[in-house]
Design a protein around this motif. Structure first.
Motif, PDB file in Angstrom:
ATOM      1  N   SER A   1       0.821  -1.205   0.000  1.00 14.81           N
ATOM      2  CA  SER A   1       0.000   0.000   0.000  1.00 14.81           C
ATOM      3  C   SER A   1       0.857   1.258   0.000  1.00 14.81           C
ATOM      4  N   THR A   2       1.893   1.273   0.839  1.00 14.24           N
ATOM      5  CA  THR A   2       2.755   2.449   0.927  1.00 14.24           C
ATOM      6  C   THR A   2       3.471   2.712  -0.391  1.00 14.24           C
ATOM      7  N   MET A   3       3.971   1.658  -1.023  1.00 18.33           N
ATOM      8  CA  MET A   3       4.649   1.825  -2.311  1.00 18.33           C
ATOM      9  C   MET A   3       3.682   2.370  -3.363  1.00 18.33           C
ATOM     10  N   SER A   4       2.481   1.846  -3.391  1.00 24.57           N
ATOM     11  CA  SER A   4       1.500   2.284  -4.380  1.00 24.57           C
ATOM     12  C   SER A   4       1.144   3.759  -4.190  1.00 24.57           C
ATOM     13  N   LEU A   5       0.868   4.161  -2.942  1.00 29.75           N
ATOM     14  CA  LEU A   5       0.516   5.554  -2.674  1.00 29.75           C
ATOM     15  C   LEU A   5       1.686   6.482  -2.948  1.00 29.75           C
ATOM     16  N   THR A   6       2.896   6.002  -2.681  1.00 28.48           N
ATOM     17  CA  THR A   6       4.078   6.824  -2.912  1.00 28.48           C
ATOM     18  C   THR A   6       4.271   7.091  -4.406  1.00 28.48           C
TER      19      THR A   6
END
Length: 458
Positions: free
Chosen positions: A347-352
């Protein structure tokens, strides 16, 4: 529409989907353990024994561990959402919205998503346990008794999951929505007090772990408790100092991804925002450490059985079989923490990546191909996940060896170090899959946007 509406503060509820998944997994895990404890309790009452009560105590410990990891992932996820919508939040502050109103709006959105995820997780946990119980009864493995389908404690587990999500959101938004932080830069905030606590925690934890090894060598029962307490103190120290430790480790690992233009930019992006770097990595590091600690410790104990005095070959074989089963059960129970952490990492990678749309458009305008953009995002994912997994493996093997030494040090020669190859291979393979899942979808979305449209993103 109110200025503090969730649609304005969060945007699409899809940005909180990872929080719903984490809450669902946590609730399903807690419900499955509660149902399993209830089944064993019913079986123990029929035959006489305390297996259900014992599993209930063990389950409580593992549920608390899963909730802790879930809290870390949710807090980091909320902080990532805030970082990606800093411009919108700044505009809301300019039109009169207070940080308290923004925080309440975010907590309301997270509570709704967490409640939906928790309810779904409880239903899946009950259904999975019920199906498993029916299969075991039909096979004759489990006695046909009057088992509870839905233990009341499952509701308490779901409420604990929602409370964890709310508390983690409060922690994640406390500093991120302050008057200054909404427009702050990506520079890391240095705190001498935090650094002091981190140094004392790490140093104190190491000293206690050394003392645990000595107590284990002397045959003292206090050795294992000292090892547990020392590990907890060390973990607190690492968590407090993660803002300094993790970016430094990522920078070191980033040098190994290559020297191509994509690799150079990936390495710089991985550490450009120390707070984001820490958010992306710390949850996965904790999950891998927990799994490796259990696997390594149990492997050390199993390998030392042959050195125990006064045991016949048959007793040695039986002890190894029992320890092997215990190891598999414990790893299966703790593995949910790593799964939760992996969901948070994806999730963090995608939002970043979504938050860097303009940067990616600029690179495309300068001549970067779609392949180079995908390579850049993949290498950044490799640097972050590789750091978490490598550090977690080292910490887990050391802590597992210390735990084994504190238990059986007086029964063996030397320092028992277990290298659980199946678990290590599984973790490495899982890391490769995680890199693919975390990098390919967002990279495809990134290159699908025309450079002109990407540059138009404010």
């Amino acid at each position: 529409m109110k200025a503090t509406s969730s649609r304005l503060t969060v945007g699409s509820m899809r940005e909180l989907s990872a929080i719903g998944v984490v809450c669902g997994l946590s609730a399903m895990y807690a419900t499955a353990l509660v149902c399993a404890s209830s089944i064993l309790g019913t079986l123990s009452e029929a035959k006489g024994g305390s297996a259900g009560a014992a599993l209930g105590i063990v389950s409580s410990v593992f549920i608390l561990i899963a909730l802790f990891v879930a809290g870390v992932v949710i807090s980091n996820g909320v902080d990532t959402v805030i970082a990606g919508r800093r411009r919108e939040l700044s505009l809301l502050r300019l039109v009169g919205a207070s940080s308290k109103q923004l925080r309440a709006s975010l907590m309301n959105a997270v509570t709704k998503v967490a409640a939906v995820g928790a309810v779904a997780g409880v239903l899946l946990g009950v259904a999975t346990t019920w199906i498993t119980r029916v299969i075991l009864v039909n096979r004759g493995t489990l006695d046909d008794l009057d088992y509870r389908v839905f233990p009341p404690l499952a509701v308490m587990g779901a409420l604990a999951v929602v409370a964890t999500a709310v508390g983690a959101t409060l922690v994640g938004t406390r500093s991120a929505l302050s008057s200054a932080s909404v427009v702050r830069s990506t520079r890391a905030v240095r705190s001498w007090f935090r650094d002091l606590v981190a140094a004392l925690g790490i140093g104190g934890g190491v000293v206690i772990l050394v003392a645990a090894c000595y107590l284990g060598e002397e045959g003292s029962q206090a050795g294992f408790f000292a090892a547990f307490f020392g590990s907890a103190v060390l973990a607190v120290g690492i968590m407090m100092g993660a803002g300094r430790i993790v970016p430094a480790l990522v920078a070191g690992v980033g040098r190994l991804v290559g020297a191509s233009p994509s690799a150079v930019i990936a390495r710089k992006n991985a550490v450009a925002d120390p707070q984001r770097t820490t958010r992306s990595t710390i949850g996965l590091l904790i999950g891998v450490t927990l799994v490796t600690t259990i696997a390594s410790g149990m492997r050390s104990v199993r390998e030392s059985v042959t050195a125990w005095e006064g045991m016949t070959p048959k007793e040695v074989q039986e002890a190894q079989q029992i320890l092997s089963v215990m190891s598999s059960v414990l790893i299966a129970m703790i593995a949910i923490s790593a799964v939760i952490a992996a969901v948070g990492f994806v999730s963090t990678m995608s939002l970043t990546v979504i938050g860097r749309t303009r940067e990616i458009g600029m690179l495309r305008a300068m001549g970067f191909t779609a392949k180079q953009i995908r390579s850049m995002i993949t290498l950044e994912s490799v640097a972050l996940s590789g750091t978490a997994v490598a550090t977690g493996l080292v910490l887990g093997i050391v802590l597992g060896a210390v735990g084994a030494q504190s238990l059986i040090g007086f029964m063996t020669e030397g320092f028992p170090i277990g290298l659980p190859l199946p678990a290590l291979v599984t973790i490495v393979v899982g890391t490769v899959a995680l890199v693919i899942v975390a990098s390919l979808p967002p990279s495809r979305r990134a290159v699908a946007i025309a450079p002109v449209d990407a540059l138009a993103v404010a």
